[in-house]
Design a protein around this motif. Structure first.
Motif, short mmCIF file in Angstrom:
data_model
loop_
_atom_site.label_atom_id
_atom_site.label_comp_id
_atom_site.label_asym_id
_atom_site.label_seq_id
_atom_site.Cartn_x
_atom_site.Cartn_y
_atom_site.Cartn_z
N ILE A 30 0.86 -1.18 0.00
CA ILE A 30 0.00 0.00 0.00
C ILE A 30 0.89 1.23 0.00
N GLU A 31 0.35 2.37 -0.40
CA GLU A 31 1.18 3.56 -0.53
C GLU A 31 0.39 4.81 -0.20
N THR A 32 1.12 5.83 0.24
CA THR A 32 0.52 7.13 0.52
C THR A 32 1.59 8.19 0.36
N ASN A 33 1.17 9.44 0.26
CA ASN A 33 2.14 10.52 0.05
C ASN A 33 2.39 11.34 1.31
N SER A 34 1.83 10.91 2.44
CA SER A 34 1.97 11.70 3.66
C SER A 34 2.04 10.80 4.89
N ALA A 35 2.95 11.14 5.81
CA ALA A 35 3.04 10.40 7.06
C ALA A 35 1.95 10.83 8.04
N ASP A 36 1.31 11.97 7.77
CA ASP A 36 0.22 12.41 8.65
C ASP A 36 -0.87 11.35 8.74
N LEU A 37 -1.09 10.65 7.64
CA LEU A 37 -2.19 9.69 7.59
C LEU A 37 -1.97 8.52 8.54
N ILE A 38 -0.71 8.08 8.70
CA ILE A 38 -0.49 6.93 9.58
C ILE A 38 -0.63 7.33 11.05
N VAL A 39 -0.39 8.61 11.34
CA VAL A 39 -0.58 9.10 12.71
C VAL A 39 -2.05 9.33 13.00
N ASP A 40 -2.76 9.90 12.01
CA ASP A 40 -4.18 10.20 12.20
C ASP A 40 -5.06 8.96 12.13
N LYS A 41 -4.69 8.02 11.24
CA LYS A 41 -5.51 6.82 11.06
C LYS A 41 -4.63 5.56 11.02
N PRO A 42 -3.93 5.28 12.10
CA PRO A 42 -3.04 4.11 12.10
C PRO A 42 -3.79 2.80 11.91
N TYR A 43 -5.03 2.74 12.40
CA TYR A 43 -5.82 1.52 12.29
C TYR A 43 -6.16 1.21 10.83
N VAL A 44 -6.04 2.21 9.95
CA VAL A 44 -6.29 2.00 8.52
C VAL A 44 -5.01 1.67 7.79
N TYR A 45 -3.96 2.47 8.03
CA TYR A 45 -2.75 2.36 7.22
C TYR A 45 -1.70 1.40 7.80
N LEU A 46 -1.78 1.09 9.08
CA LEU A 46 -0.75 0.25 9.69
C LEU A 46 -1.24 -1.15 10.03
N GLN A 47 -2.46 -1.46 9.67
CA GLN A 47 -3.01 -2.78 9.97
C GLN A 47 -2.21 -3.86 9.25
N ASN A 48 -1.56 -4.73 10.02
CA ASN A 48 -0.79 -5.87 9.50
C ASN A 48 0.45 -5.47 8.69
N VAL A 49 0.87 -4.22 8.77
CA VAL A 49 2.08 -3.78 8.05
C VAL A 49 3.32 -4.36 8.74
N GLU A 50 4.24 -4.92 7.95
CA GLU A 50 5.46 -5.52 8.50
C GLU A 50 6.71 -4.75 8.09
N LEU A 51 6.57 -3.76 7.21
CA LEU A 51 7.70 -2.92 6.82
C LEU A 51 7.20 -1.61 6.26
N ILE A 52 7.87 -0.51 6.65
CA ILE A 52 7.56 0.81 6.10
C ILE A 52 8.79 1.32 5.36
N ILE A 53 8.59 1.75 4.12
CA ILE A 53 9.64 2.42 3.35
C ILE A 53 9.22 3.88 3.27
N MET A 54 10.02 4.79 3.83
CA MET A 54 9.55 6.15 4.03
C MET A 54 10.59 7.20 3.67
N ASP A 55 10.14 8.22 2.98
CA ASP A 55 10.97 9.39 2.70
C ASP A 55 11.10 10.21 3.99
N ILE A 56 12.06 11.11 4.01
CA ILE A 56 12.24 11.98 5.18
C ILE A 56 11.52 13.31 4.99
N SER A 57 11.73 13.94 3.83
CA SER A 57 11.09 15.23 3.55
C SER A 57 9.70 14.99 3.00
#
Length: 249
Positions: A30-57
């Motif tokens: 799954i993919e998204t363009n903002s880290a805000d979403l995982i903080v605001d809705k972790p139950y949606v974006y982090l469900q069963n996630v085993e690895l995050i590949i993330m930009d810094i900026s």
């Protein structure tokens, strides 16, 4: 199959990462363009996630801020984060690892390097054969050192290597050593009594910490058992040929 979350604000880069991983057999992405979403809705974006590949900026909170949030949240603190960034200065790299990152890849990235790093952390897809043997010959050792050297030069990041002899049962020793290493570190058997350790993103002080832990874990004295140890800082003061000769000859 492990579920991977990509957080990258560039559509082109995000789609490239996804395409590279899918072509290598990773399908649950799954993919998204903002880290805000995982903080605001972790139950949606982090469900069963085993690895995050993330930009810094990123727009909104940065990748490093998001990693700190993950690190302090008991429900998600175990999810490994690979940072993928166009920034390669040592301060940013150290801050990213301090925030909880298990690896740091500099953009533009090499496809095989990304696949290798992801596979090392969460394993390869079941439909792709994997040689589980840790044993390598001298040519394979040279290739491994060459890959890490190129990665270090490209990202201007340190990498350290250790060659040590093992006097006791090698499998038991490797199991003990592995407990002192990070997920991104690698260990290979060179001969029946000699092993190679590859420690990405490890400077001289970090190398000393690893050596001290290994000596304590195995109850050994470094001068007798740590045959060679070297840190390459990503500059060009040491050629690849010199590095290989220093380590393997």
């Amino acid at each position: 199959m492990p579920k991977i979350l990509i957080i990258e604000d560039s559509n082109l880069v995000r789609l490239k990462i996804k395409s590279v991983l899918e072509n290598s057999g990773f399908k649950d992405i799954i993919e998204t363009n903002s880290a805000d979403l995982i903080v605001d809705k972790p139950y949606v974006y982090l469900q069963n996630v085993e690895l995050i590949i993330m930009d810094i900026s990123l727009p909104g909170i940065s990748g490093i801020e998001a990693a700190y949030w993950l690190k302090t949240n008991i429900n998600y603190s175990k999810i490994p984060v690979i940072f993928l960034s166009g920034t390669s200065d040592s301060i940013t790299v150290k801050n990213a690892l301090k925030a909880g990152g298990v690896d740091y890849i500099v953009k533009p990235f090499e496809e095989m390097d990304l696949i290798k790093r992801v596979s090392h952390i969460i394993g390869r897809p079941q439909n792709i054969p994997k040689d589980t043997s840790l044993t390598i010959d001298i040519d394979e050792a040279k290739k491994i050192i060459s890959i890490e050297y190129s990665r270090s030069v490209r990202g201007k990041q340190p990498v350290s290597f250790i060659i040590m002899k093992v006097n006791n049962d090698i499998e038991e020793s490797i199991n003990k050593i592995t407990k002192t290493l990070r997920q991104i570190d690698q260990i290979f058997i060179l001969t029946r009594k000699k092993i190679l350790l590859v420690l990405p993103l490890t400077d001289e002080s970090g190398l000393k910490v690893v050596v001290d832990k290994i000596e304590k874990r195995l109850n050994i004295k470094g001068k007798d058992d740590i045959l060679k140890k070297i840190t390459y800082l990503g500059d060009e003061n040491l050629s690849l040929e010199e590095l290989i000769n220093d380590m393997l000859n």
